[in-house]
Design a protein around this motif. Structure first.
Motif, mmCIF file in Angstrom:
data_model
loop_
_atom_site.group_PDB
_atom_site.id
_atom_site.type_symbol
_atom_site.label_atom_id
_atom_site.label_comp_id
_atom_site.label_asym_id
_atom_site.label_seq_id
_atom_site.Cartn_x
_atom_site.Cartn_y
_atom_site.Cartn_z
ATOM 1 N N GLU A 79 0.821 -1.204 0.000
ATOM 2 C CA GLU A 79 0.000 0.000 0.000
ATOM 3 C C GLU A 79 0.862 1.264 0.000
ATOM 4 O O GLU A 79 0.568 2.233 -0.691
ATOM 5 C CB GLU A 79 -0.876 0.037 1.261
ATOM 6 C CG GLU A 79 -1.981 -0.973 1.269
ATOM 7 C CD GLU A 79 -3.159 -0.518 0.433
ATOM 8 O OE1 GLU A 79 -3.865 0.391 0.880
ATOM 9 O OE2 GLU A 79 -3.355 -1.071 -0.665
ATOM 10 N N ALA A 80 1.922 1.212 0.817
ATOM 11 C CA ALA A 80 2.737 2.416 1.020
ATOM 12 C C ALA A 80 3.600 2.757 -0.189
ATOM 13 O O ALA A 80 3.865 3.924 -0.454
ATOM 14 C CB ALA A 80 3.610 2.243 2.267
ATOM 15 N N ILE A 81 4.053 1.741 -0.932
ATOM 16 C CA ILE A 81 5.047 2.044 -1.971
ATOM 17 C C ILE A 81 4.477 2.119 -3.386
ATOM 18 O O ILE A 81 5.163 2.570 -4.299
ATOM 19 C CB ILE A 81 6.254 1.068 -1.933
ATOM 20 C CG1 ILE A 81 5.827 -0.356 -2.266
ATOM 21 C CG2 ILE A 81 6.980 1.114 -0.617
ATOM 22 C CD1 ILE A 81 6.538 -0.849 -3.503
ATOM 23 N N LYS A 82 3.244 1.664 -3.563
ATOM 24 C CA LYS A 82 2.674 1.703 -4.915
ATOM 25 C C LYS A 82 2.596 3.148 -5.412
ATOM 26 O O LYS A 82 2.092 4.020 -4.709
ATOM 27 C CB LYS A 82 1.283 1.066 -4.919
ATOM 28 C CG LYS A 82 0.866 0.607 -6.317
ATOM 29 C CD LYS A 82 -0.570 0.158 -6.356
ATOM 30 C CE LYS A 82 -0.699 -1.316 -6.091
ATOM 31 N NZ LYS A 82 -2.038 -1.834 -6.436
ATOM 32 N N GLY A 83 3.119 3.376 -6.606
ATOM 33 C CA GLY A 83 3.083 4.718 -7.183
ATOM 34 C C GLY A 83 4.317 5.557 -6.881
ATOM 35 O O GLY A 83 4.476 6.649 -7.430
ATOM 36 N N LEU A 84 5.185 5.056 -6.013
ATOM 37 C CA LEU A 84 6.394 5.825 -5.677
ATOM 38 C C LEU A 84 7.501 5.590 -6.704
ATOM 39 O O LEU A 84 7.500 4.590 -7.414
ATOM 40 C CB LEU A 84 6.933 5.412 -4.305
ATOM 41 C CG LEU A 84 6.084 5.686 -3.060
ATOM 42 C CD1 LEU A 84 6.883 5.324 -1.818
ATOM 43 C CD2 LEU A 84 5.641 7.142 -2.997
ATOM 44 N N THR A 93 11.612 2.620 2.801
ATOM 45 C CA THR A 93 12.064 1.347 3.371
ATOM 46 C C THR A 93 13.056 1.586 4.497
ATOM 47 O O THR A 93 12.974 0.967 5.560
ATOM 48 C CB THR A 93 12.715 0.469 2.270
ATOM 49 O OG1 THR A 93 11.743 0.239 1.257
ATOM 50 C CG2 THR A 93 13.188 -0.857 2.833
ATOM 51 N N PHE A 94 13.964 2.529 4.269
ATOM 52 C CA PHE A 94 14.932 2.888 5.314
ATOM 53 C C PHE A 94 14.207 3.435 6.539
ATOM 54 O O PHE A 94 14.480 3.057 7.682
ATOM 55 C CB PHE A 94 15.934 3.918 4.771
ATOM 56 C CG PHE A 94 16.931 4.371 5.800
ATOM 57 C CD1 PHE A 94 17.998 3.544 6.158
ATOM 58 C CD2 PHE A 94 16.798 5.602 6.419
ATOM 59 C CE1 PHE A 94 18.909 3.952 7.120
ATOM 60 C CE2 PHE A 94 17.714 6.015 7.387
ATOM 61 C CZ PHE A 94 18.761 5.182 7.734
ATOM 62 N N ASP A 95 13.248 4.320 6.286
ATOM 63 C CA ASP A 95 12.487 4.945 7.363
ATOM 64 C C ASP A 95 11.726 3.893 8.181
ATOM 65 O O ASP A 95 11.716 3.933 9.412
ATOM 66 C CB ASP A 95 11.502 5.948 6.750
ATOM 67 C CG ASP A 95 10.964 6.916 7.776
ATOM 68 O OD1 ASP A 95 11.776 7.548 8.478
ATOM 69 O OD2 ASP A 95 9.741 7.036 7.883
ATOM 70 N N HIS A 105 13.168 8.531 13.255
ATOM 71 C CA HIS A 105 12.809 8.379 11.853
ATOM 72 C C HIS A 105 12.128 9.653 11.366
ATOM 73 O O HIS A 105 11.733 10.489 12.164
ATOM 74 C CB HIS A 105 11.936 7.147 11.632
ATOM 75 C CG HIS A 105 10.542 7.302 12.165
ATOM 76 N ND1 HIS A 105 9.470 7.450 11.342
ATOM 77 C CD2 HIS A 105 10.089 7.371 13.421
ATOM 78 C CE1 HIS A 105 8.388 7.596 12.090
ATOM 79 N NE2 HIS A 105 8.730 7.545 13.343
ATOM 80 N N ASP A 106 12.041 9.750 10.058
ATOM 81 C CA ASP A 106 11.535 10.973 9.442
ATOM 82 C C ASP A 106 10.008 10.989 9.461
ATOM 83 O O ASP A 106 9.359 10.215 8.772
ATOM 84 C CB ASP A 106 12.055 11.019 7.994
ATOM 85 C CG ASP A 106 11.726 12.336 7.314
ATOM 86 O OD1 ASP A 106 10.944 13.119 7.884
ATOM 87 O OD2 ASP A 106 12.281 12.570 6.227
ATOM 88 N N ASP A 107 9.458 11.881 10.292
ATOM 89 C CA ASP A 107 7.998 11.955 10.421
ATOM 90 C C ASP A 107 7.318 12.483 9.160
ATOM 91 O O ASP A 107 6.111 12.381 9.013
ATOM 92 C CB ASP A 107 7.609 12.865 11.603
ATOM 93 C CG ASP A 107 7.732 12.128 12.921
ATOM 94 O OD1 ASP A 107 7.574 10.895 12.918
ATOM 95 O OD2 ASP A 107 7.996 12.794 13.943
ATOM 96 N N ASN A 108 8.113 13.083 8.274
ATOM 97 C CA ASN A 108 7.510 13.645 7.062
ATOM 98 C C ASN A 108 7.176 12.585 6.019
ATOM 99 O O ASN A 108 6.424 12.836 5.096
ATOM 100 C CB ASN A 108 8.455 14.676 6.429
ATOM 101 C CG ASN A 108 8.655 15.862 7.347
ATOM 102 O OD1 ASN A 108 7.705 16.351 7.941
ATOM 103 N ND2 ASN A 108 9.889 16.302 7.482
ATOM 104 N N LEU A 109 7.763 11.408 6.172
ATOM 105 C CA LEU A 109 7.479 10.349 5.211
ATOM 106 C C LEU A 109 6.202 9.628 5.616
ATOM 107 O O LEU A 109 5.952 9.397 6.788
ATOM 108 C CB LEU A 109 8.645 9.366 5.132
ATOM 109 C CG LEU A 109 9.957 9.956 4.599
ATOM 110 C CD1 LEU A 109 11.033 8.893 4.564
ATOM 111 C CD2 LEU A 109 9.762 10.545 3.205
ATOM 112 N N ASP A 110 5.403 9.272 4.614
ATOM 113 C CA ASP A 110 4.112 8.671 4.887
ATOM 114 C C ASP A 110 4.179 7.145 4.806
ATOM 115 O O ASP A 110 4.135 6.571 3.719
ATOM 116 C CB ASP A 110 3.071 9.216 3.900
ATOM 117 C CG ASP A 110 1.678 8.715 4.236
ATOM 118 O OD1 ASP A 110 1.494 8.151 5.339
ATOM 119 O OD2 ASP A 110 0.782 8.877 3.395
ATOM 120 N N LEU A 111 4.270 6.521 5.957
ATOM 121 C CA LEU A 111 4.332 5.058 6.009
ATOM 122 C C LEU A 111 2.946 4.427 5.987
ATOM 123 O O LEU A 111 2.817 3.209 5.897
ATOM 124 C CB LEU A 111 5.071 4.612 7.266
ATOM 125 C CG LEU A 111 6.594 4.763 7.233
ATOM 126 C CD1 LEU A 111 7.180 4.620 8.621
ATOM 127 C CD2 LEU A 111 7.221 3.749 6.296
#
Ligand code: ZN
Length: 152
Positions: A79-84, A93-95, A105-111
């Motif tokens: 769900e998280a990576i489709k379209g990226l 993935t690192f986050d 971890h980076d709160d700005n990334l949408d997991l």
């Protein structure tokens, strides 16, 4: 919200993905990249298939067997990576890996729903379960970068 309520919310998100996995299956076609990985310490198996259009992940599916953490994490990952783009998928993935190990971890990334797995940090033995599908994704992306490189 108290900690125990949050814990319960996370648990229900995890069980939801486990019982009704998103993007379940295998992509077919010659352009699909298919990668399998095991986590022997728990007996989890994950197969991830990816389709790219240039640098963009246009489709992703998974199949697998194993514990609720490993299977729900795979569902959340798709769900998280489709379209990226490949680069954004690597960053995410690192986050995620930092999150489940209880690191900054980076709160700005949408997991997305994968945030629900942050409690895994309290159970070091389960970190490999949580990261299995993401490792398979990384392996698949690396393989296709390699192929692209060769075909140029
Ligand atoms: Zn497991």
């Amino acid at each position: 919200m108290s900690f125990s309520n949050l814990d319960q919310l996370y648990r229900s998100v995890i069980m939801d993905h486990y019982k009704r996995p998103h993007n379940h299956g295998t992509l077919d076609g010659e352009d699909a990249i298919i990668v399998s990985m095991n986590n022997p310490s728990c007996g989890d198996k994950i197969q991830v298939s990816i389709r790219l259009d240039g640098d963009t992940i246009t489709d992703v599916k998974f199949m697998g067997r194993g514990c609720a953490i490993s299977q729900s994490s795979a569902s959340m990952m798709t769900e998280a990576i489709k379209g990226l783009s490949i680069k954004d998928a690597h960053n995410l993935t690192f986050d995620f890996s930092e999150l489940v190990q209880g690191r900054e971890h980076d709160d700005n990334l949408d997991l997305g729903d994968a945030e629900a797995l942050q409690g895994v940090a309290q159970y070091p033995a389960r970190i490999k379960c949580a990261t299995l599908a993401w490792k398979a994704l990384e392996k698949g992306l690396r393989e296709c970068e390699h192929e692209h490189h060769h075909s140029r």
